[in-house]
Design a protein around this motif. Structure first.
Motif, PDB file in Angstrom:
ATOM      1  N   GLU A 100       0.856  -1.198   0.000  1.00  0.00           N
ATOM      2  CA  GLU A 100       0.000   0.000   0.000  1.00  0.00           C
ATOM      3  C   GLU A 100       0.878   1.230   0.000  1.00  0.00           C
ATOM      4  O   GLU A 100       0.693   2.130  -0.786  1.00  0.00           O
ATOM      5  CB  GLU A 100      -0.900   0.001   1.227  1.00  0.00           C
ATOM      6  CG  GLU A 100      -1.636   1.326   1.369  1.00  0.00           C
ATOM      7  CD  GLU A 100      -2.670   1.289   2.448  1.00  0.00           C
ATOM      8  OE1 GLU A 100      -3.275   0.232   2.626  1.00  0.00           O
ATOM      9  OE2 GLU A 100      -2.860   2.320   3.097  1.00  0.00           O
ATOM     10  N   GLY A 118       0.608   3.145  -3.641  1.00  0.00           N
ATOM     11  CA  GLY A 118      -0.518   4.062  -3.569  1.00  0.00           C
ATOM     12  C   GLY A 118      -1.407   3.756  -2.385  1.00  0.00           C
ATOM     13  O   GLY A 118      -1.107   2.907  -1.564  1.00  0.00           O
ATOM     14  N   ASP A 119      -2.501   4.498  -2.337  1.00  0.00           N
ATOM     15  CA  ASP A 119      -3.413   4.376  -1.193  1.00  0.00           C
ATOM     16  C   ASP A 119      -4.464   3.322  -1.526  1.00  0.00           C
ATOM     17  O   ASP A 119      -5.558   3.653  -1.984  1.00  0.00           O
ATOM     18  CB  ASP A 119      -4.054   5.751  -0.945  1.00  0.00           C
ATOM     19  CG  ASP A 119      -4.916   5.743   0.300  1.00  0.00           C
ATOM     20  OD1 ASP A 119      -5.586   6.761   0.547  1.00  0.00           O
ATOM     21  OD2 ASP A 119      -4.934   4.712   1.000  1.00  0.00           O
ATOM     22  N   TYR A 140      -8.417   3.349  -1.576  1.00  0.00           N
ATOM     23  CA  TYR A 140      -8.787   4.779  -1.581  1.00  0.00           C
ATOM     24  C   TYR A 140     -10.191   4.982  -2.146  1.00  0.00           C
ATOM     25  O   TYR A 140     -10.528   4.431  -3.192  1.00  0.00           O
ATOM     26  CB  TYR A 140      -7.786   5.563  -2.438  1.00  0.00           C
ATOM     27  CG  TYR A 140      -8.210   6.979  -2.797  1.00  0.00           C
ATOM     28  CD1 TYR A 140      -8.471   7.358  -4.110  1.00  0.00           C
ATOM     29  CD2 TYR A 140      -8.347   7.954  -1.808  1.00  0.00           C
ATOM     30  CE1 TYR A 140      -8.854   8.653  -4.443  1.00  0.00           C
ATOM     31  CE2 TYR A 140      -8.735   9.248  -2.133  1.00  0.00           C
ATOM     32  CZ  TYR A 140      -8.980   9.597  -3.446  1.00  0.00           C
ATOM     33  OH  TYR A 140      -9.370  10.869  -3.779  1.00  0.00           O
ATOM     34  N   ASN A 152     -14.258  15.531  -3.450  1.00  0.00           N
ATOM     35  CA  ASN A 152     -13.219  15.235  -4.454  1.00  0.00           C
ATOM     36  C   ASN A 152     -13.875  14.938  -5.795  1.00  0.00           C
ATOM     37  O   ASN A 152     -13.453  15.428  -6.843  1.00  0.00           O
ATOM     38  CB  ASN A 152     -12.386  14.037  -3.980  1.00  0.00           C
ATOM     39  CG  ASN A 152     -11.312  13.650  -4.993  1.00  0.00           C
ATOM     40  OD1 ASN A 152     -11.613  13.018  -6.006  1.00  0.00           O
ATOM     41  ND2 ASN A 152     -10.084  14.059  -4.743  1.00  0.00           N
ATOM     42  N   GLY A 164       1.200   5.829  -0.558  1.00  0.00           N
ATOM     43  CA  GLY A 164      -0.021   5.754   0.261  1.00  0.00           C
ATOM     44  C   GLY A 164      -0.024   6.814   1.342  1.00  0.00           C
ATOM     45  O   GLY A 164      -0.981   7.567   1.498  1.00  0.00           O
ATOM     46  N   TYR A 214      -0.289  10.386  -0.264  1.00  0.00           N
ATOM     47  CA  TYR A 214      -1.617  10.686  -0.823  1.00  0.00           C
ATOM     48  C   TYR A 214      -2.658  10.842   0.289  1.00  0.00           C
ATOM     49  O   TYR A 214      -3.524  11.711   0.228  1.00  0.00           O
ATOM     50  CB  TYR A 214      -2.043   9.581  -1.801  1.00  0.00           C
ATOM     51  CG  TYR A 214      -1.249   9.536  -3.101  1.00  0.00           C
ATOM     52  CD1 TYR A 214      -0.271  10.479  -3.403  1.00  0.00           C
ATOM     53  CD2 TYR A 214      -1.459   8.534  -4.049  1.00  0.00           C
ATOM     54  CE1 TYR A 214       0.454  10.435  -4.591  1.00  0.00           C
ATOM     55  CE2 TYR A 214      -0.746   8.484  -5.253  1.00  0.00           C
ATOM     56  CZ  TYR A 214       0.205   9.441  -5.504  1.00  0.00           C
ATOM     57  OH  TYR A 214       0.920   9.383  -6.688  1.00  0.00           O
ATOM     58  N   ARG A 215      -2.554  10.023   1.348  1.00  0.00           N
ATOM     59  CA  ARG A 215      -3.506  10.150   2.471  1.00  0.00           C
ATOM     60  C   ARG A 215      -3.324  11.494   3.161  1.00  0.00           C
ATOM     61  O   ARG A 215      -4.275  12.147   3.563  1.00  0.00           O
ATOM     62  CB  ARG A 215      -3.322   9.000   3.462  1.00  0.00           C
ATOM     63  CG  ARG A 215      -4.069   7.719   3.092  1.00  0.00           C
ATOM     64  CD  ARG A 215      -4.148   6.749   4.262  1.00  0.00           C
ATOM     65  NE  ARG A 215      -2.823   6.389   4.767  1.00  0.00           N
ATOM     66  CZ  ARG A 215      -2.032   5.480   4.199  1.00  0.00           C
ATOM     67  NH1 ARG A 215      -2.436   4.848   3.099  1.00  0.00           N
ATOM     68  NH2 ARG A 215      -0.835   5.205   4.693  1.00  0.00           N
ATOM     69  N   HIS A 226      -5.062  14.119   0.913  1.00  0.00           N
ATOM     70  CA  HIS A 226      -6.523  13.968   0.922  1.00  0.00           C
ATOM     71  C   HIS A 226      -7.105  14.262   2.301  1.00  0.00           C
ATOM     72  O   HIS A 226      -8.255  14.688   2.414  1.00  0.00           O
ATOM     73  CB  HIS A 226      -6.916  12.554   0.469  1.00  0.00           C
ATOM     74  CG  HIS A 226      -6.762  12.343  -1.010  1.00  0.00           C
ATOM     75  ND1 HIS A 226      -6.162  11.230  -1.565  1.00  0.00           N
ATOM     76  CD2 HIS A 226      -7.123  13.119  -2.070  1.00  0.00           C
ATOM     77  CE1 HIS A 226      -6.163  11.318  -2.880  1.00  0.00           C
ATOM     78  NE2 HIS A 226      -6.730  12.452  -3.216  1.00  0.00           N
ATOM     79  N   GLY A 283      -5.371   6.309  -5.210  1.00  0.00           N
ATOM     80  CA  GLY A 283      -5.124   7.575  -4.504  1.00  0.00           C
ATOM     81  C   GLY A 283      -4.935   8.716  -5.474  1.00  0.00           C
ATOM     82  O   GLY A 283      -4.933   9.880  -5.082  1.00  0.00           O
ATOM     83  N   GLU A 284      -4.762   8.405  -6.764  1.00  0.00           N
ATOM     84  CA  GLU A 284      -4.642   9.451  -7.789  1.00  0.00           C
ATOM     85  C   GLU A 284      -6.021   9.746  -8.359  1.00  0.00           C
ATOM     86  O   GLU A 284      -6.830   8.838  -8.541  1.00  0.00           O
ATOM     87  CB  GLU A 284      -3.632   9.021  -8.867  1.00  0.00           C
ATOM     88  CG  GLU A 284      -2.204   8.925  -8.286  1.00  0.00           C
ATOM     89  CD  GLU A 284      -1.168   8.349  -9.234  1.00  0.00           C
ATOM     90  OE1 GLU A 284      -1.485   8.064 -10.420  1.00  0.00           O
ATOM     91  OE2 GLU A 284      -0.029   8.146  -8.770  1.00  0.00           O
ATOM     92  N   ASP A 285      -6.262  11.032  -8.612  1.00  0.00           N
ATOM     93  CA  ASP A 285      -7.611  11.468  -9.012  1.00  0.00           C
ATOM     94  C   ASP A 285      -7.675  11.935 -10.453  1.00  0.00           C
ATOM     95  O   ASP A 285      -8.771  12.193 -10.968  1.00  0.00           O
ATOM     96  CB  ASP A 285      -8.062  12.639  -8.115  1.00  0.00           C
ATOM     97  CG  ASP A 285      -8.031  12.270  -6.643  1.00  0.00           C
ATOM     98  OD1 ASP A 285      -8.843  11.393  -6.271  1.00  0.00           O
ATOM     99  OD2 ASP A 285      -7.193  12.798  -5.896  1.00  0.00           O
TER     100      ASP A 285
END
Ligand code: FHN
Length: 436
Positions: free
Chosen positions: A24, A28-29, A32, A38, A226, A229-230, A233, A252-254
């Motif tokens: 994780e 990344g997260d 997520y 968001n 992770g 990104y947390r 966010h 975790g990427e938007d």
């Protein structure tokens, strides 16, 4: 016996959990879930379609682009003399916002820290920043954030994970030492990066998002995505995270960005594919991101407008770059092109803003965009007849934006539209069609 089996099983379980946690952090997260705010920003972002990229740093003093420290292998001790000369007395954030808004841009993405490691904002975790190291001594990001609020523009921060200055950015990937020791504490560097990101997410109001770059320099490293990104966010639940790593987006990427090419057609693509996330492609007006004195290769306004149209036709935003001079002004040649794009958008913006990629895949003649049940064909290379791929629905009407009808004929292969030759240097012949 059973005790030993229980112990072995528990050890196995513990290792699996630790592995998952490691994955994780690195990948990344995982798990997520974007917040409702968001998701709102994502929809806003896709409607916005057009933003201004700004590459501005002490490197602009040299006028040889933002990679000068690396390209000329400048030792840190040398490079650190640059900030002492950085004094952008003509920096006017409201003027920058007027230029962006005048171009029809809806957001700005500015470099908070590029690869040279110099913070263009007042950081408490390092004194290697614009307030403490330059005669100008002001937080230009704070000034720009306030101006963006006044002008109704969202502000994103480009933040380089790659750092040519910090001693704990070690082991290095392809970067030079620049006089740094052959040792360093990688997690200490990541803590430093997270601390600066926390400053950017806490001290500049509501931000649009963070635009990461530079992970490609050490793709195998544990970037602790992770955790980072947390952090973002949690401090800015509405903010979008994106990373220009050129591979498939991590949890975790938007949004997914592409550089110097339309989605999936970018030259840096390392099998990134095109995700379901909001898309953005970034491009320069000449050939440089940071100010380059001798780069006069400015693209025409027509080509830049067509790039914006093609991006929209590929369901993507366009992030178009300016590289301000060390005095804080934006080159006239860049301003002129941005003003021309703005003029075009004032007339045709309804076919770009708030649209998504159209039902007809991009073709040699051009692209299509759609807004609800309105469909716009953007004919960029008219050659008399254009053929719309058969998408299983019949064309019911076709007209130019001035209302003039367009002749069309349904065939077994798709619908033919007959375009009479048009005088003048047309940028984009826009046809609105109806489908049965
Ligand atoms: O190395 C950077 C470069 O300086 C610039 O910031 C571009 C913009 O997308 N990104 C990296 C190159 O891929």
């Amino acid at each position: 016996m059973p005790h030993r089996r229980i112990l072995t099983y528990s050890m196995f379980l513990l290792c699996s959990v630790l592995n998952l946690l490691y994955a994780e952090e690195q990948q990344g997260d995982i798990g997520y879930k974007p917040t409702p705010e968001n998701l709102e920003t994502r929809a806003w972002f896709q409607d916005a379609r057009f933003g201004m990229f700004i590459h501005w740093g002490v490197y602009s003093l040299l006028g040889r682009g933002e990679w000068v420290m690396h390209m000329e292998n400048i030792p840190t001790a040398e490079y650190e003399k640059l900030p002492q000369k950085f004094n952008p007395q003509k920096f006017d954030p409201d003027r920058w916002c007027e230029i962006a808004a005048g171009a029809g841009m809806r957001y700005i993405t500015i470099t908070s820290k590029h690869h040279d490691g110099f913070a263009m904002f007042h950081s408490k975790v390092s004194d290697y920043d614009i307030v403490e190291r330059t005669p100008y001594g002001r937080d230009v990001l704070k000034m720009l954030a306030e101006a963006c609020t006044r002008h109704g523009l969202k502000l994103f921060f480009y933040h380089s994970q790659l750092d040519w200055h910090h001693p704990d950015y070690f082991p290095r990937g392809t970067s030079f030492a620049h006089g740094r020791p052959e040792s360093g504490d990688w997690n200490k560097y990541l803590d430093y990066m997270d601390a600066q990101l926390a400053e950017l997410c806490s001290n500049y109001g509501k931000i649009g998002g963070i635009w990461f770059d530079g992970m490609w320099e050490k793709p195998e490293a544990d970037w602790r995505l992770g955790k980072t990104y947390r952090l973002i966010h949690s401090l800015q639940p509405w903010a979008m995270v994106g990373s220009n790593h050129h591979v498939k987006p991590f949890p975790g990427e938007d949004f997914q960005m592409f550089e110097k090419g339309l989605p999936g057609q970018d030259p840096f693509n390392k099998g990134s594919g095109i995700s379901e996330l909001p898309l953005e492609t970034c491009e320069t007006i000449n050939n440089s991101w940071g100010y380059s004195e001798h780069d006069h290769g400015f693209k025409s306004a027509k080509d830049l407008i067509r790039l914006l149209v093609r991006a929209a036709g590929n369901n993507s935003n366009l992030l178009l770059n300016v590289g301000p001079l060390p005095d804080g002004t934006i080159q006239k040649a860049q301003q002129e092109r941005l003003a021309a794009i703005g003029a075009w958008l004032r007339e045709h913006g309804e076919t770009i803003y708030g649209t998504r990629g159209g039902p007809f895949p991009p073709q040699s003649w051009g692209v299509s965009t759609r807004k609800g049940d309105r469909i716009f064909l953007h004919v960029l290379e008219p050659d008399g007849l254009i053929c719309l791929t058969d998408i299983g629905r019949k064309v019911s009407r076709a007209r130019f934006q001035d209302g003039a009808p367009v002749e069309f004929l349904a065939t077994a292969f798709g619908t033919l539209l007959k375009l009479l030759p048009q005088a003048g240097d047309t940028v984009d012949r826009i046809i609105e069609i109806g489908l049965e």
